[in-house]
Design an enzyme around this catalytic site. Structure first.
Site, PDB file in Angstrom:
ATOM      1  N   GLY A 187     -23.965 -32.070 -30.866  1.00  0.00           N
ATOM      2  CA  GLY A 187     -22.633 -32.062 -31.480  1.00  0.00           C
ATOM      3  C   GLY A 187     -22.397 -30.741 -32.187  1.00  0.00           C
TER       4      GLY A 187
ATOM      5  N   TYR B 264     -17.463 -29.674 -36.581  1.00  0.00           N
ATOM      6  CA  TYR B 264     -17.276 -29.191 -37.951  1.00  0.00           C
ATOM      7  C   TYR B 264     -18.549 -29.353 -38.786  1.00  0.00           C
ATOM      8  CZ  TYR B 264     -12.292 -28.654 -37.209  1.00  0.00           C
ATOM      9  OH  TYR B 264     -11.080 -28.226 -36.755  1.00  0.00           O
ATOM     10  N   VAL B 265     -19.388 -30.334 -38.393  1.00  0.00           N
ATOM     11  CA  VAL B 265     -20.627 -30.542 -39.143  1.00  0.00           C
ATOM     12  C   VAL B 265     -21.814 -29.875 -38.451  1.00  0.00           C
ATOM     13  CG1 VAL B 265     -22.286 -32.313 -39.850  1.00  0.00           C
ATOM     14  CG2 VAL B 265     -19.882 -32.596 -40.328  1.00  0.00           C
TER      15      VAL B 265
ATOM     16  N   GLU C 117     -24.292 -35.844 -44.230  1.00  0.00           N
ATOM     17  CA  GLU C 117     -23.801 -34.533 -44.642  1.00  0.00           C
ATOM     18  C   GLU C 117     -22.671 -34.700 -45.656  1.00  0.00           C
ATOM     19  OE1 GLU C 117     -25.058 -31.470 -44.151  1.00  0.00           O
ATOM     20  OE2 GLU C 117     -23.553 -31.199 -45.702  1.00  0.00           O
TER      21      GLU C 117
ATOM     22  N   ALA D 163     -20.352 -44.748 -49.566  1.00  0.00           N
ATOM     23  CA  ALA D 163     -20.033 -45.011 -50.977  1.00  0.00           C
ATOM     24  C   ALA D 163     -19.450 -43.763 -51.638  1.00  0.00           C
ATOM     25  CB  ALA D 163     -21.297 -45.458 -51.714  1.00  0.00           C
TER      26      ALA D 163
ATOM     27  N   CYS E  21     -12.404 -37.618 -42.709  1.00  0.00           N
ATOM     28  CA  CYS E  21     -13.457 -38.491 -43.246  1.00  0.00           C
ATOM     29  C   CYS E  21     -12.985 -39.633 -44.136  1.00  0.00           C
ATOM     30  CB  CYS E  21     -14.462 -37.643 -44.016  1.00  0.00           C
ATOM     31  SG  CYS E  21     -15.359 -36.524 -42.952  1.00  0.00           S
TER      32      CYS E  21
ATOM     33  N   PHE F  37      -4.982 -30.164 -43.638  1.00  0.00           N
ATOM     34  CA  PHE F  37      -5.143 -31.286 -44.588  1.00  0.00           C
ATOM     35  C   PHE F  37      -5.570 -30.806 -45.971  1.00  0.00           C
ATOM     36  CE2 PHE F  37      -9.604 -32.355 -45.500  1.00  0.00           C
ATOM     37  CZ  PHE F  37     -10.302 -31.601 -44.552  1.00  0.00           C
TER      38      PHE F  37
ATOM     39  N   ARG G  56       1.792 -30.290 -54.017  1.00  0.00           N
ATOM     40  CA  ARG G  56       0.407 -29.835 -54.206  1.00  0.00           C
ATOM     41  C   ARG G  56       0.173 -29.098 -55.522  1.00  0.00           C
ATOM     42  NH1 ARG G  56      -3.469 -32.181 -51.028  1.00  0.00           N
ATOM     43  NH2 ARG G  56      -2.924 -32.080 -48.835  1.00  0.00           N
TER      44      ARG G  56
HETATM   45  N1  LIG Z   1     -15.845 -32.909 -40.716  1.00  0.00           N
HETATM   46  C1  LIG Z   1     -16.486 -33.015 -41.853  1.00  0.00           C
HETATM   47  O1  LIG Z   1     -16.164 -32.339 -42.820  1.00  0.00           O
HETATM   48  C2  LIG Z   1     -17.638 -33.984 -42.016  1.00  0.00           C
HETATM   49  C3  LIG Z   1     -18.417 -33.908 -43.170  1.00  0.00           C
HETATM   50  C4  LIG Z   1     -19.496 -34.789 -43.307  1.00  0.00           C
HETATM   51  C5  LIG Z   1     -19.791 -35.702 -42.307  1.00  0.00           C
HETATM   52  N2  LIG Z   1     -19.011 -35.745 -41.188  1.00  0.00           N
HETATM   53  C6  LIG Z   1     -19.402 -36.687 -40.122  1.00  0.00           C
HETATM   54  O2  LIG Z   1     -20.129 -35.920 -39.133  1.00  0.00           O
HETATM   55  C7  LIG Z   1     -19.877 -36.435 -37.813  1.00  0.00           C
HETATM   56  C8  LIG Z   1     -19.322 -35.317 -36.940  1.00  0.00           C
HETATM   57  O3  LIG Z   1     -18.087 -34.889 -37.492  1.00  0.00           O
HETATM   58  P1  LIG Z   1     -17.360 -33.576 -36.968  1.00  0.00           P
HETATM   59  O4  LIG Z   1     -16.191 -33.372 -37.858  1.00  0.00           O
HETATM   60  O5  LIG Z   1     -18.365 -32.506 -36.789  1.00  0.00           O
HETATM   61  O6  LIG Z   1     -16.877 -34.085 -35.519  1.00  0.00           O
HETATM   62  P2  LIG Z   1     -16.359 -33.189 -34.322  1.00  0.00           P
HETATM   63  O7  LIG Z   1     -15.494 -34.058 -33.509  1.00  0.00           O
HETATM   64  O8  LIG Z   1     -15.830 -31.891 -34.837  1.00  0.00           O
HETATM   65  O9  LIG Z   1     -17.694 -32.826 -33.490  1.00  0.00           O
HETATM   66  C9  LIG Z   1     -18.444 -33.760 -32.793  1.00  0.00           C
HETATM   67  C10 LIG Z   1     -18.928 -33.112 -31.506  1.00  0.00           C
HETATM   68  O10 LIG Z   1     -19.862 -33.980 -30.874  1.00  0.00           O
HETATM   69  C11 LIG Z   1     -19.734 -33.782 -29.460  1.00  0.00           C
HETATM   70  N3  LIG Z   1     -20.356 -34.907 -28.746  1.00  0.00           N
HETATM   71  C12 LIG Z   1     -19.981 -36.207 -28.732  1.00  0.00           C
HETATM   72  N4  LIG Z   1     -20.826 -36.931 -27.985  1.00  0.00           N
HETATM   73  C13 LIG Z   1     -21.761 -36.067 -27.502  1.00  0.00           C
HETATM   74  C14 LIG Z   1     -22.909 -36.231 -26.681  1.00  0.00           C
HETATM   75  N5  LIG Z   1     -23.272 -37.428 -26.213  1.00  0.00           N
HETATM   76  N6  LIG Z   1     -23.640 -35.128 -26.368  1.00  0.00           N
HETATM   77  C15 LIG Z   1     -23.275 -33.900 -26.843  1.00  0.00           C
HETATM   78  N7  LIG Z   1     -22.205 -33.702 -27.637  1.00  0.00           N
HETATM   79  C16 LIG Z   1     -21.462 -34.774 -27.970  1.00  0.00           C
HETATM   80  C17 LIG Z   1     -18.239 -33.693 -29.257  1.00  0.00           C
HETATM   81  O11 LIG Z   1     -17.927 -33.067 -28.029  1.00  0.00           O
HETATM   82  C18 LIG Z   1     -17.820 -32.864 -30.476  1.00  0.00           C
HETATM   83  O12 LIG Z   1     -17.731 -31.479 -30.187  1.00  0.00           O
HETATM   84  C19 LIG Z   1     -18.915 -37.608 -38.020  1.00  0.00           C
HETATM   85  O13 LIG Z   1     -19.670 -38.778 -38.090  1.00  0.00           O
HETATM   86  C20 LIG Z   1     -18.267 -37.315 -39.362  1.00  0.00           C
HETATM   87  O14 LIG Z   1     -17.840 -38.486 -40.014  1.00  0.00           O
HETATM   88  C21 LIG Z   1     -17.953 -34.904 -41.008  1.00  0.00           C
HETATM   89  O1  LIG Z   2      -8.086 -34.180 -56.422  1.00  0.00           O
HETATM   90  C1  LIG Z   2      -7.947 -34.204 -55.191  1.00  0.00           C
HETATM   91  C2  LIG Z   2      -8.977 -33.859 -54.294  1.00  0.00           C
HETATM   92  C3  LIG Z   2      -8.734 -33.927 -52.939  1.00  0.00           C
HETATM   93  N1  LIG Z   2      -7.514 -34.301 -52.473  1.00  0.00           N
HETATM   94  C4  LIG Z   2      -7.282 -34.386 -51.028  1.00  0.00           C
HETATM   95  O2  LIG Z   2      -8.299 -35.163 -50.455  1.00  0.00           O
HETATM   96  C5  LIG Z   2      -8.567 -34.748 -49.119  1.00  0.00           C
HETATM   97  C6  LIG Z   2     -10.047 -34.520 -48.893  1.00  0.00           C
HETATM   98  O3  LIG Z   2     -10.458 -33.366 -49.609  1.00  0.00           O
HETATM   99  P1  LIG Z   2     -11.998 -32.924 -49.702  1.00  0.00           P
HETATM  100  O4  LIG Z   2     -12.817 -34.082 -50.104  1.00  0.00           O
HETATM  101  O5  LIG Z   2     -12.058 -31.733 -50.549  1.00  0.00           O
HETATM  102  O6  LIG Z   2     -12.296 -32.458 -48.196  1.00  0.00           O
HETATM  103  P2  LIG Z   2     -13.157 -33.092 -46.994  1.00  0.00           P
HETATM  104  O7  LIG Z   2     -13.534 -31.950 -46.142  1.00  0.00           O
HETATM  105  O8  LIG Z   2     -12.413 -34.229 -46.400  1.00  0.00           O
HETATM  106  O9  LIG Z   2     -14.510 -33.626 -47.672  1.00  0.00           O
HETATM  107  C7  LIG Z   2     -14.764 -34.998 -47.935  1.00  0.00           C
HETATM  108  O10 LIG Z   2     -15.197 -35.658 -46.774  1.00  0.00           O
HETATM  109  C8  LIG Z   2     -16.392 -35.064 -46.186  1.00  0.00           C
HETATM  110  C9  LIG Z   2     -16.648 -35.795 -44.905  1.00  0.00           C
HETATM  111  O11 LIG Z   2     -17.319 -36.992 -45.080  1.00  0.00           O
HETATM  112  C10 LIG Z   2     -17.526 -35.181 -47.191  1.00  0.00           C
HETATM  113  O12 LIG Z   2     -18.705 -34.641 -46.627  1.00  0.00           O
HETATM  114  C11 LIG Z   2     -17.143 -34.457 -48.470  1.00  0.00           C
HETATM  115  O13 LIG Z   2     -18.183 -34.594 -49.429  1.00  0.00           O
HETATM  116  C12 LIG Z   2     -15.844 -35.052 -49.007  1.00  0.00           C
HETATM  117  O14 LIG Z   2     -15.411 -34.323 -50.162  1.00  0.00           O
HETATM  118  C13 LIG Z   2      -7.711 -33.475 -48.902  1.00  0.00           C
HETATM  119  O15 LIG Z   2      -6.535 -33.830 -48.202  1.00  0.00           O
HETATM  120  C14 LIG Z   2      -7.379 -33.043 -50.314  1.00  0.00           C
HETATM  121  O16 LIG Z   2      -6.177 -32.334 -50.390  1.00  0.00           O
HETATM  122  C15 LIG Z   2      -6.487 -34.628 -53.338  1.00  0.00           C
HETATM  123  O17 LIG Z   2      -5.378 -34.973 -52.922  1.00  0.00           O
HETATM  124  N2  LIG Z   2      -6.742 -34.566 -54.693  1.00  0.00           N
END
Ligand SMILES: NC(=O)c1ccc[n+]([C@@H]2O[C@H](COP(=O)([O-])OP(=O)(O)OC[C@H]3O[C@@H](n4cnc5c(N)ncnc54)[C@H](O)[C@@H]3O)[C@@H](O)[C@H]2O)c1
Ligand SMILES: O=c1ccn([C@@H]2O[C@H](COP(=O)(O)OP(=O)(O)O[C@H]3O[C@H](CO)[C@@H](O)[C@H](O)[C@H]3O)[C@@H](O)[C@H]2O)c(=O)[nH]1
EC number: 1.1.1.22
Length: 482
Positions: A24, A27-28, A174, A235, A289, A351, A459
């Protein structure tokens, strides 16, 4: 269950970590493993994905995601010990440790649609590992998953993998936030590593902790049970989202009482028990998320026979949806209850600031409501492409997408100033620093707009509403009563 998967204690070896694979490249997976490779030059890190365009972008000068600081890290480590490839099987086969960082979106159909996490990508990745990894590996759940997902992964591994392969599953959720991903990864508040309470589980936990300890403060590396670690991620997001909905509920009261939510929240922040973060009122939370993980928690609660718990967390989502709707309705109402054919500048579409991500962006709902009411929107965001806006809203009227039946009345503009020309209102939907800059020539913007000229600030960008009112603007701020 087969003995090579360590639900049971075995004396099988857990190899030290020299070769890491991340399934994957999103973004993560991308930023997390790029930072890991940068910090651990002696470990080979391969990030693999089935999406060819994404891998191509990671190997180019135009990375597929925008994160401050990420370009430099990728440039330094790529080709040294960091590799991006679509060869999923080859990457798995060579790995001592495999991060599973695939998407876990909300199900859109079938049982639990609209609430449950769709675990098909987790299952597909686990099946690939079971089939391809000959020696076994430490498997790390990086994706956000429902509590006890590792149990299903374990069963898949037991059923499909060769008997001499040894696997150990860890949970390592993450916590990075978009826009500050690199900062968060370099100095995380905590790194959770959950394992089974077995000798091998603890050994695997130790191996992963050793990798993080190359750059993370030892006190920030926290070990715990596997199920606690999985649940801690849901949580944490639920608690953060709850704070945003709570302050937005207070904002609605402020608007009807001549109170000011920014004053109220700053009063609350002074109480150390409440804390200072995540109390910014506005147009509601977005991002990939919060909503998904709350839905996941609601579904988990229902599945566990806890409807009252489910209802409690559901209200956080209800308040968020209502906040977005209320903001759009306020705009219509203040503009003499009609916005038909009125030009409105939309400033910000991502966002949140410092990301180009539009997943679940509040701007999508607000724009859809305004378009529904007949407005003509002029959208500007410094990091969101017009194709991403088209994907979110449907194609703009006049665009050359011949097969689309429904076209929307909006244009995508190249600057804040351009979006405002001829508009009756400007609406702030993302807190980009350039909107708050002293360099903004408000006098010129006012002169370029239709009159009366409104500002709707979702905002907390406008710091001196009196100055803008003096220029002639009618100013409305979320959570500020007049
Ligand atoms: N985006 C965030 O800020 C964030 C932060 C913390 C946790 N997470 C969690 O991390 C996970 C990933 O989130 P993301 O935002 O990176 O998702 P994303 O959609 O940006 O990336 C996921 C990637 O996995 C690939 N994929 C799916 N199935 C596959 C497979 N079988 N083999 C190879 N590649 C495969 C997809 O093509 C995609 O590019 C989610 O569970 C999300 O909830 C996201
Ligand atoms: O006081 C606040 C703080 C945030 N937001 C909004 O809340 C959303 C989420 O913001 P933020 O949490 O900063 O960004 P994310 O990238 O979604 O991160 C959250 O979601 C990730 C995915 O799970 C986690 O890893 C992070 O710890 C968690 O903060 C955004 O639309 C912000 O504008 C508000 O409206 N008011």
């Amino acid at each position: 269950m087969s003995p090579h998967v360590s639900y049971f204690d075995t004396d099988a070896e857990i190899r030290s970590v020299k070769n890491i694979c991340c399934i994957g490249a999103g973004y993560v997976g991308g930023p997390t493993c790029a930072v890991l490779a940068w910090k651990c030059p002696d470990i080979k890190v391969t990030i693999t994905d089935i999406a060819e365009d994404r891998i191509r972008a990671w190997n180019s000068d135009e990375l597929p995601i925008f994160e401050p600081g990420l370009d430099d890290i990728v440039k330094e480590a790529r080709g040294r010990n960091l590799f991006f490839t679509t060869d999923v099987d080859g990457s798995i086969e060579a790995a001592d440790l495999i991060f599973v960082s695939v998407n876990t979106p909300t199900k859109v159909a079938g049982i639990g649609a609209g609430l449950a996490a769709d675990l098909c990508y987790i299952e597909a990745a686990t099946r690939r590992i079971a089939t391809v990894s000959k020696r076994g590996a430490i498997i790390v759940e990086k994706s956000t998953v429902p509590c006890r997902t590792a149990e299903s992964m374990n069963q898949i591994l037991s059923a499909l993998s060769p008997s001499n392969a040894t696997f150990e599953i860890l949970s390592n959720p993450e916590f990075l936030a978009e826009g500050t991903a690199v900062e968060d990864l370099l100095d995380p508040a905590r790194v959770l590593i959950g394992s089974m309470p077995t000798t091998r589980g603890r050994l695997a936990q130790q191996r992963l902790a050793e990798v993080y300890s190359r750059w993370v403060r030892p006190e920030a590396i926290v070990t715990m049970g596997l199920w606690s670690s999985e649940l801690s991620k849901l949580a944490a997001n639920a608690l953060l989202a709850q704070r945003v909905s709570s302050i937005n509920a207070i904002a609605a009261i402020c608007e009807r009482t001549e109170a000011n939510v920014h004053e109220v929240s700053s009063a609350c922040r002074l109480d150390l028990r409440i804390g200072s973060k995540f109390l910014e009122a506005g147009i509601g939370f977005g991002g990939s998320c919060f909503q998904k993980d709350l839905q996941n928690l609601v579904y988990l609660s229902l599945s566990l026979g806890l409807p009252e718990v489910a209802e409690y967390w559901k209200q956080v989502l209800v308040m968020n949806a209502w906040t977005k709707q209320r903001f759009a309705r306020n705009i219509v109402q203040k503009m003499f209850s009609t916005i038909t054919a009125k030009h409105i500048a939309i400033l910000g579409f991502a966002f949140k600031a410092d990301t180009g991500d539009t997943r679940e962006a509040p701007a999508i709902d607000v724009c859809r409501d305004l378009l529904e009411d007949g407005a003509l929107l002029h959208i500007y965001d410094p990091k969101v492409s017009s194709s991403a806006i088209n994907r979110a809203l449907g194609p703009a009227k006049g665009s050359n997408v011949s097969f689309q039946s429904e076209q929307r009345a909006y244009t995508v503009e190249a600057s804040m100033q351009q979006a405002c020309v001829g508009a009756s209102a400007l609406v702030f939907l993302t807190k980009w620093a350039e909107f708050e800059s002293h360099a903004v020539d408000w006098k010129a913007i006012y002169a370029s707009m239709s009159k009366p000229a409104w500002i709707f600030d979702g905002r907390n960008i406008v710091k001196d509403p009196t100055a803008l009112k003096k220029l002639g603007f009618i100013v409305y701020q979320s959570g500020v009563g007049y």
